[in-house]
Design an enzyme around this catalytic site. Sequence first.
Site, PDB file in Angstrom:
ATOM      1  N   HIS A 276       0.656  -1.332  -0.121  1.00  9.96           N
ATOM      2  CA  HIS A 276      -0.038  -0.185   0.004  1.00  9.96           C
ATOM      3  C   HIS A 276       0.850   1.363   0.130  1.00  9.96           C
ATOM      4  O   HIS A 276       0.938   1.990  -1.040  1.00  9.96           O
ATOM      5  CB  HIS A 276      -0.827   0.159   1.014  1.00  9.96           C
ATOM      6  CG  HIS A 276      -2.064  -1.143   1.233  1.00  9.96           C
ATOM      7  ND1 HIS A 276      -2.792  -1.422   0.113  1.00  9.96           N
ATOM      8  CD2 HIS A 276      -2.247  -2.279   2.043  1.00  9.96           C
ATOM      9  CE1 HIS A 276      -3.569  -2.389   0.401  1.00  9.96           C
ATOM     10  NE2 HIS A 276      -3.410  -2.750   1.410  1.00  9.96           N
ATOM     11  N   ASP A 327      -5.229  -8.163  -3.602  1.00  6.00           N
ATOM     12  CA  ASP A 327      -5.428  -7.975  -2.191  1.00  6.00           C
ATOM     13  C   ASP A 327      -6.783  -8.591  -1.899  1.00  6.00           C
ATOM     14  O   ASP A 327      -6.912  -9.846  -1.599  1.00  6.00           O
ATOM     15  CB  ASP A 327      -5.489  -6.418  -1.791  1.00  6.00           C
ATOM     16  CG  ASP A 327      -5.391  -6.003  -0.477  1.00  6.00           C
ATOM     17  OD1 ASP A 327      -5.570  -7.151   0.407  1.00  6.00           O
ATOM     18  OD2 ASP A 327      -5.392  -4.911  -0.204  1.00  6.00           O
TER      19      ASP A 327
HETATM   20 ZN   LIG Z   1      -3.469  -6.878   2.487  1.00  4.03          ZN
END
Ligand SMILES: [Zn+2]
Length: 438
Positions: A276, A327
């Site tokens: 991220h 994800d």
């Molecule tokens: Zn994750």
Amino acid sequence: MRYLWPEYVYTSQGWQSDVLVALAEDGRIAGLQPRVVAGRPFVLPAGAVLERLPGKALLPGFVNVHSHVFQRALRGQAQRPVSGRDTFWSWRQAMYAEAQRLDPERLRVLARVTYREMLAAGYTTVGEFHYVHHRPDGRPYSPPTLMAEALLQAAREAGIRLVLLLAAYMRNDFGQPALEEQRRFCDPSLAAYLERVEALRALGVAIGLAPHSVRAVPEDWLRAIAAYSRQHRLPLHIHADEQPAEIESCLAACGCRPIELLARCEVLGPQTTVVHATHADGNELALLADSRTTVCLCPTTEGDLGDGIPPYRELRAQGIALAIGSDSNTRLDPFEELRWAEYTARLRYGQRRVLVTEPDASPGPYLLTCGCEHGAAALGVEGGRLEAGRLADLVAVDLEHPMLQGWTPDSLLDSLFFGASAEVVAAVWVAGRQVYTR
Ligand SMILES: [Zn+2]
């Protein structure tokens, strides 16, 4: 030896035609063989098999660096309101409820279906960031690796290459014990976590270390896991800076931001991937760049959860290697995932071609590098490019698909990333074995 003969092959020199891709018995690419040598057609060695792929272009397989496969069950379901103002944190409640429902067999069946969906989309490798280890009350299964083995079995059944990113989890937040619904993620000690790592390595499993986040793992665990990663040359993956609240609690508890804490604990480095980095500031980005840490972006999930748009321009300006992950598996399509990276960057900066740093380049080749080569490096896998010696993980796209109408060799990658979806994937090979055909 087997030879694939597609219409085009994407190599380090760009698209090439009249090239055969030789597949060795060991699952690697033996070489790229011009079809015509000194004006004469190349003669196959005795016993070799030629497979023609007319109207197809061959790419390296995409690498899905960051997956929590069980979250696939939330697709559609988690769009319903949970609270008056839904955020990442209210979504997490729905995700925890799903995690409580898992058992080894439910996980294996869900993972097998999802890994097949990944293959059909063109992902040939998945980095499975696995944290649901124990029974719902926190007691280990017998053996304690049972849930991990369910994932490995699912990957074998589906035919995808899997790198198991085994998560370490210890607490809810800085100074806060684990919540009841987090107990099945948690280990009572670092030694108990590392025992599971060692047991899986002894089975020959491709493994990476994955301290979940600075919230979930204390500093002494971070230091020890990073040292283990360096000692055994294993990838290390960790979430950081996905949400502003994590940065605030890290600042309050430690006096620094999450990626600064990772630097302090010697977690950053060329074997490390930060997942991220959505809200990373200038100093954190400099730390990532100086340590040659990879950043894995998960644009469709970051969009779904309202995380924010990562600082793409600054990430690129610092020369940080970018990879992608699906994800939460709310979408499985590497073309879409990479398109979202460039498009959200355009929305953030009010400019086009944000991810391209060369003034005369279009984004397609760089997006492919993120989706394949950077991802393979992040997982310690020798794939990501079509060249001799690399793993024969391949994707064939259908050049006659209506979405690609009007393509030219110069524009094909841009047509794929900006005009097409995973529906153009016609066939997929992992380790030289065809595992999917449309
Ligand atoms: Zn994750």
